[in-house]
Write a protein that holds these residues in place. Structure first.
Motif, mmCIF file in Angstrom:
data_model
loop_
_atom_site.group_PDB
_atom_site.id
_atom_site.type_symbol
_atom_site.label_atom_id
_atom_site.label_comp_id
_atom_site.label_asym_id
_atom_site.label_seq_id
_atom_site.Cartn_x
_atom_site.Cartn_y
_atom_site.Cartn_z
ATOM 1 N N ILE A 413 0.673 -1.289 0.225
ATOM 2 C CA ILE A 413 -0.210 -0.428 -0.159
ATOM 3 C C ILE A 413 0.983 1.613 0.300
ATOM 4 N N ASN A 414 2.254 1.448 0.814
ATOM 5 C CA ASN A 414 2.611 2.469 0.497
ATOM 6 C C ASN A 414 3.505 2.727 -0.553
ATOM 7 N N LYS A 415 3.494 1.478 -1.507
ATOM 8 C CA LYS A 415 4.303 2.096 -2.642
ATOM 9 C C LYS A 415 3.005 2.230 -3.392
ATOM 10 N N THR A 416 1.826 2.695 -3.503
ATOM 11 C CA THR A 416 0.735 2.960 -4.754
ATOM 12 C C THR A 416 0.337 4.458 -3.698
ATOM 13 N N LEU A 417 1.331 5.181 -3.500
ATOM 14 C CA LEU A 417 1.123 6.581 -2.341
ATOM 15 C C LEU A 417 0.419 7.634 -3.698
ATOM 16 N N PRO A 418 -0.309 8.250 -3.854
ATOM 17 C CA PRO A 418 -0.419 8.934 -5.116
ATOM 18 C C PRO A 418 0.672 9.920 -5.157
ATOM 19 N N LYS A 419 2.001 10.024 -5.929
ATOM 20 C CA LYS A 419 2.567 11.046 -5.966
ATOM 21 C C LYS A 419 2.217 12.792 -6.725
ATOM 22 N N TYR A 420 0.902 12.529 -7.155
ATOM 23 C CA TYR A 420 0.437 13.566 -7.249
ATOM 24 C C TYR A 420 -1.325 13.689 -6.842
ATOM 25 N N TYR A 421 -1.409 15.021 -6.201
ATOM 26 C CA TYR A 421 -2.993 15.672 -5.532
ATOM 27 C C TYR A 421 -4.235 15.454 -6.006
ATOM 28 N N SER A 422 -4.447 14.102 -5.981
ATOM 29 C CA SER A 422 -5.736 14.213 -6.429
ATOM 30 C C SER A 422 -6.696 14.396 -5.508
ATOM 31 N N ARG A 423 -8.573 14.557 -4.884
ATOM 32 C CA ARG A 423 -9.260 14.331 -3.373
ATOM 33 C C ARG A 423 -9.649 12.816 -4.077
ATOM 34 N N ARG A 424 -10.089 12.525 -4.717
ATOM 35 C CA ARG A 424 -10.240 10.749 -4.907
ATOM 36 C C ARG A 424 -9.605 9.813 -4.776
ATOM 37 N N SER A 425 -8.146 10.278 -5.427
ATOM 38 C CA SER A 425 -7.468 9.092 -4.968
ATOM 39 C C SER A 425 -6.586 9.061 -3.749
ATOM 40 N N VAL A 426 -6.112 10.182 -3.922
ATOM 41 C CA VAL A 426 -5.520 10.428 -1.580
ATOM 42 C C VAL A 426 -6.994 9.699 -1.361
ATOM 43 N N GLN A 427 -8.214 10.055 -0.675
ATOM 44 C CA GLN A 427 -9.315 9.537 -0.021
ATOM 45 C C GLN A 427 -8.521 8.245 -0.153
ATOM 46 N N ALA A 428 -8.398 7.415 -1.111
ATOM 47 C CA ALA A 428 -8.857 5.873 -1.704
ATOM 48 C C ALA A 428 -8.023 5.410 -1.502
ATOM 49 N N TRP A 429 -6.645 6.004 -0.999
ATOM 50 C CA TRP A 429 -5.097 5.772 -1.067
ATOM 51 C C TRP A 429 -5.546 5.671 1.160
ATOM 52 N N ALA A 430 -5.739 6.221 1.196
ATOM 53 C CA ALA A 430 -6.027 6.944 2.796
ATOM 54 C C ALA A 430 -6.752 5.636 3.399
ATOM 55 N N LYS A 431 -7.493 5.800 2.713
ATOM 56 C CA LYS A 431 -8.857 4.483 3.111
ATOM 57 C C LYS A 431 -8.432 2.960 3.451
ATOM 58 N N ARG A 432 -6.949 3.356 2.658
ATOM 59 C CA ARG A 432 -7.089 1.346 2.306
ATOM 60 C C ARG A 432 -5.627 1.710 3.314
ATOM 61 N N TYR A 433 -4.909 2.657 2.914
ATOM 62 C CA TYR A 433 -3.484 2.790 4.743
ATOM 63 C C TYR A 433 -4.699 2.500 5.952
ATOM 64 N N GLU A 434 -5.063 3.206 6.454
ATOM 65 C CA GLU A 434 -5.368 3.003 7.637
ATOM 66 C C GLU A 434 -6.333 2.074 8.471
ATOM 67 N N ALA A 435 -6.861 1.126 7.190
ATOM 68 C CA ALA A 435 -7.313 0.032 7.449
ATOM 69 C C ALA A 435 -6.886 -1.142 7.682
ATOM 70 N N VAL A 436 -5.151 -1.172 7.640
ATOM 71 C CA VAL A 436 -4.361 -1.799 7.512
ATOM 72 C C VAL A 436 -3.737 -1.794 8.649
ATOM 73 N N PHE A 437 -4.398 -0.533 9.908
ATOM 74 C CA PHE A 437 -4.164 -0.792 11.333
ATOM 75 C C PHE A 437 -5.175 -1.109 12.379
ATOM 76 N N ARG A 438 -6.532 -0.978 11.237
ATOM 77 C CA ARG A 438 -8.014 -2.036 12.774
ATOM 78 C C ARG A 438 -8.025 -3.143 12.142
ATOM 79 N N HIS A 439 -7.107 -4.134 12.434
ATOM 80 C CA HIS A 439 -7.232 -4.783 12.491
ATOM 81 C C HIS A 439 -8.292 -5.491 13.508
#
Length: 439
Positions: A413-439
């Motif tokens: 997931i870390n490798k898929t951090l968007p290089k450039y900002y768009s609200r949709r792509s950033v929020q989608a990535w953040a959701k996947r990132y935070e989910a890893v820590f909520r098991h």
């Protein structure tokens, strides 16, 4: 006219960034709730001194730097003590009083032109649509072109951002460390071999404790992943005092309760007109809670990003380089430690003892550094390679293998951090990132 930068709160990273931006010609003001003399916890910190160089400052004078003892670690049963054989970080780590750090960086910031307004309580951000345009305080509203949030892990600025900003407002369970620390007179204990004893998940402490011996005082810290009261802290202090005669009964200073973030870096730390730094962005090293060095490094990255914004809009899009560069250089290298911390919350004291007594965890894994890119545990090549020692403990083996799986998922997931900002792509990535820590 110079663009106006507001630094909300007097965190180390915020002041360092204010200094760098003021040197670059920005009009920068820091608003802080405390008086100048009351800034900083009344305690010492150990951190990477090379981080001063990241913000263009020399190492502080020798009289500001204190002697530091090597740590010795005790698992819950206290049946063994793991002692460091030489300090791996002796050439970079320094020990300073928190107030002395401020005594060093604030004059440097003032000399660069930064203005400080003390005794001003920050209430929330001032918004214009989905853009942050200032801060609301008990002294009135203050507006600027960019707000840098350095208010700490319970920041009222971050907590009151509207949902459209996409910045996480609150923390989850086990993401904050509740700490009591007091400096007492030195008791009559004679010569002590282990002058800095760190207790890992000791009896009645859901976290760590330490008792340190200094020539002028004794030092106790009790840190837990769930809240506890001052009265409970004093009761636990008395128990450690019985085991450690060096810990005297006269409180010399400190004795406060504070809260420190111990989690992964904020998934999204920028919005239009807003950037979080330091504890506001959860930049501490998970497990140990050290964040000063990372805050200084972040200050340089953020200042460079703001200076490079030729549009002078300081939008989420133009500030995204700050997020991307910090995460890829520093944040992601430490995110795996947040998973290790979560694993520790699931272990019984017997399981934790077994990990030490079977030498699955050694002194190497305990010497956590705040050096950029440093990771004390290589799950794939080291910890999983010791899995044979866990065959007889299937539940513990399952937890360790689960940790390895989560770390592999996080790395992807870390490798898929968007290089450039768009609200949709950033929020989608953040959701996947935070989910890893909520098991």
């Amino acid at each position: 006219m110079a663009k106006k930068i507001i630094v909300a709160g007097g965190g180390h990273g915020g002041i360092a960034c204010a200094m760098l931006l003021s040197k670059a010609g920005f009009d920068v003001t820091v608003y802080e709730k405390n008086s100048r003399e009351n800034m900083g916890y009344d305690w010492t910190d150990i951190f990477n001194g090379k981080s001063f160089g990241d913000i263009g400052l020399a190492l502080p004078p020798k009289e500001m730097i204190l002697r530091s003892e090597e740590m010795s670690f005790l698992p819950p049963s206290e049946r063994l003590i793991l002692r460091a054989e030489g300090n791996n970080f002796e050439n970079s780590n320094i020990k300073m009083e928190r107030k002395e750090i401020y005594n060093y960086i604030i004059p440097a910031a003032e000399e660069a032109g930064v203005k400080f307004v003390y005794e001003t309580d920050i209430i929330c951000p001032v918004m214009a649509g989905d853009r942050v345009i200032g801060i609301k305080t008990d002294k009135g509203d203050f507006l600027g072109d960019l707000v840098i949030d350095a208010c700490g892990c319970d920041s009222p600025v971050r907590a009151n951002l509207p949902e459209c900003c996409g910045v996480q407002a609150e923390t989850n369970a086990y993401e904050k460390f509740y700490v009591y620390r007091g400096f007492y007179n030195r008791g009559d204990a004679g010569e002590i071999r282990d002058k800095y004893k760190v207790y890992l998940m000791p009896k009645d402490v859901f976290g760590i404790a330490w008792v340190a011996d200094d020539k002028d005082y004794s030092d106790i810290l009790i840190g837990e992943l769930t809240p506890f009261s001052k009265e409970e802290a004093l009761e636990k202090t008395e128990r450690f005092r019985k085991e450690n005669p060096v810990l005297g009964s006269e409180l010399l200073r400190g004795g406060d309760m504070v809260t420190i973030p111990v989690r992964q870096t904020l998934a999204v730390m920028v919005a239009d007109g807003y950037a979080a730094i330091g504890d506001s962005a959860f930049m501490t090293v998970p497990i140990i809670g050290s964040g000063i060095a990372n805050a200084f490094r972040a200050a340089k990255i953020l200042a460079d990003t703001v200076i490079a914004d030729k549009t002078q809009t300081y939008s989420a899009e133009t500030l995204w380089d700050y997020e991307y560069n910090y995460q890829t250089r520093i944040g992601f290298g430490l995110s795996s430690l947040a998973l290790v911390k979560l694993l520790l919350t699931k272990l019984t004291t017997e399981q934790l003892d077994y990990l030490f007594e079977s030498k699955i965890i050694t002194i190497k894994e305990l010497q956590v550094s705040d050096e950029p890119g440093a990771s004390p545990i290589d799950i794939n090549s080291e910890l999983l390679g010791k899995a044979s020692a866990l065959i007889k403990n299937k539940k513990l083996l399952s937890l360790i293998l689960g940790l390895g799986k989560d770390m592999a998922l996080l790395a992807g997931i870390n490798k898929t951090l968007p290089k450039y900002y768009s609200r949709r792509s950033v929020q989608a990535w953040a959701k996947r990132y935070e989910a890893v820590f909520r098991h």
